[in-house]
Design a protein around this motif. Structure first.
Motif, mmCIF file in Angstrom:
data_model
loop_
_atom_site.group_PDB
_atom_site.id
_atom_site.type_symbol
_atom_site.label_atom_id
_atom_site.label_comp_id
_atom_site.label_asym_id
_atom_site.label_seq_id
_atom_site.Cartn_x
_atom_site.Cartn_y
_atom_site.Cartn_z
ATOM 1 N N MET A 1 0.814 -1.193 0.000
ATOM 2 C CA MET A 1 0.000 0.000 0.000
ATOM 3 C C MET A 1 0.861 1.262 0.000
ATOM 4 N N ALA A 2 1.763 1.360 0.971
ATOM 5 C CA ALA A 2 2.620 2.549 1.050
ATOM 6 C C ALA A 2 3.994 2.213 1.601
ATOM 7 N N CYS A 3 4.431 0.970 1.392
ATOM 8 C CA CYS A 3 5.717 0.549 1.942
ATOM 9 C C CYS A 3 6.883 1.329 1.347
ATOM 10 N N PHE A 4 6.716 1.884 0.151
ATOM 11 C CA PHE A 4 7.794 2.636 -0.504
ATOM 12 C C PHE A 4 8.104 3.950 0.205
ATOM 13 N N ILE A 5 7.225 4.398 1.088
ATOM 14 C CA ILE A 5 7.444 5.670 1.784
ATOM 15 C C ILE A 5 8.618 5.572 2.760
ATOM 16 N N VAL A 6 8.794 4.417 3.392
ATOM 17 C CA VAL A 6 9.869 4.263 4.384
ATOM 18 C C VAL A 6 11.253 4.352 3.721
ATOM 19 N N GLY A 98 5.227 -0.301 8.634
ATOM 20 C CA GLY A 98 6.049 -0.687 9.778
ATOM 21 C C GLY A 98 6.708 -2.040 9.616
ATOM 22 N N SER A 99 6.100 -2.920 8.851
ATOM 23 C CA SER A 99 6.706 -4.240 8.668
ATOM 24 C C SER A 99 7.476 -4.305 7.354
ATOM 25 N N ALA A 100 6.779 -4.273 6.234
ATOM 26 C CA ALA A 100 7.432 -4.430 4.931
ATOM 27 C C ALA A 100 8.350 -3.246 4.601
ATOM 28 N N GLY A 101 7.880 -2.033 4.829
ATOM 29 C CA GLY A 101 8.675 -0.855 4.501
ATOM 30 C C GLY A 101 9.964 -0.777 5.293
ATOM 31 N N VAL A 102 9.862 -1.018 6.593
ATOM 32 C CA VAL A 102 11.059 -0.977 7.442
ATOM 33 C C VAL A 102 12.017 -2.098 7.061
ATOM 34 N N MET A 103 11.490 -3.280 6.801
ATOM 35 C CA MET A 103 12.364 -4.402 6.428
ATOM 36 C C MET A 103 13.071 -4.140 5.095
#
Length: 136
Positions: A1-6, A98-103
């Motif tokens: 959804m928005a994992c690219f933001i991290v 918090g999960s996918a983006g950070v990882m």
């Protein structure tokens, strides 16, 4: 959804840090003797250049992820831009960040750290070989 933001946010921070570090950095030049006995000037790879590697990896990955999210209709060109916010799935979006983006950001940074180790080993090996040629 928005994992690219991290990773995108990390890319912004590293871009700023690279510019600050580059403005304060001095070029380190080494004088080494090559195998033919000639003295060469070699410029050591600066930390700002190495930080630039991380920068490019983060920007490229973020752009690719953003494109993938646009392709699947999760990011739209009108406000609020993220369909998860529009559909009331903000909690799920934040959990994914918090999960996918950070990882993803951690994985890219870890790969970059590995690149630094390899780069350091190569630089030290070249310097040691040059010193051994000088002793002969």
């Amino acid at each position: 959804m928005a994992c690219f933001i991290v990773p995108g946010t990390e890319a912004i921070v590293t871009t700023i840090a690279t510019k600050i570090i580059k403005s304060k950095e001095k070029e380190e030049v080494l004088h080494i003797t090559n195998h033919e006995g000639a003295i060469e000037e070699v410029t050591k790879v600066s930390f700002s250049t190495k930080l630039g590697w991380l920068n490019k990896m983060l920007w490229g990955g973020s752009a690719l992820l953003a494109f993938e999210h646009v392709w699947h209709g999760e990011v739209v060109p009108f406000s609020p831009f993220l369909t998860a916010i529009e559909n009331g799935e903000t909690a799920e979006m934040l959990a994914e960040m918090g999960s996918a983006g950070v990882m993803m950001a951690v994985l890219v940074t870890t790969v970059w750290a590995g690149m630094l180790v390899v780069s350091s080993v190569i630089e030290k090996r070249a310097i040691n070989e040059a010193k051994s040629v000088e002793e002969i």
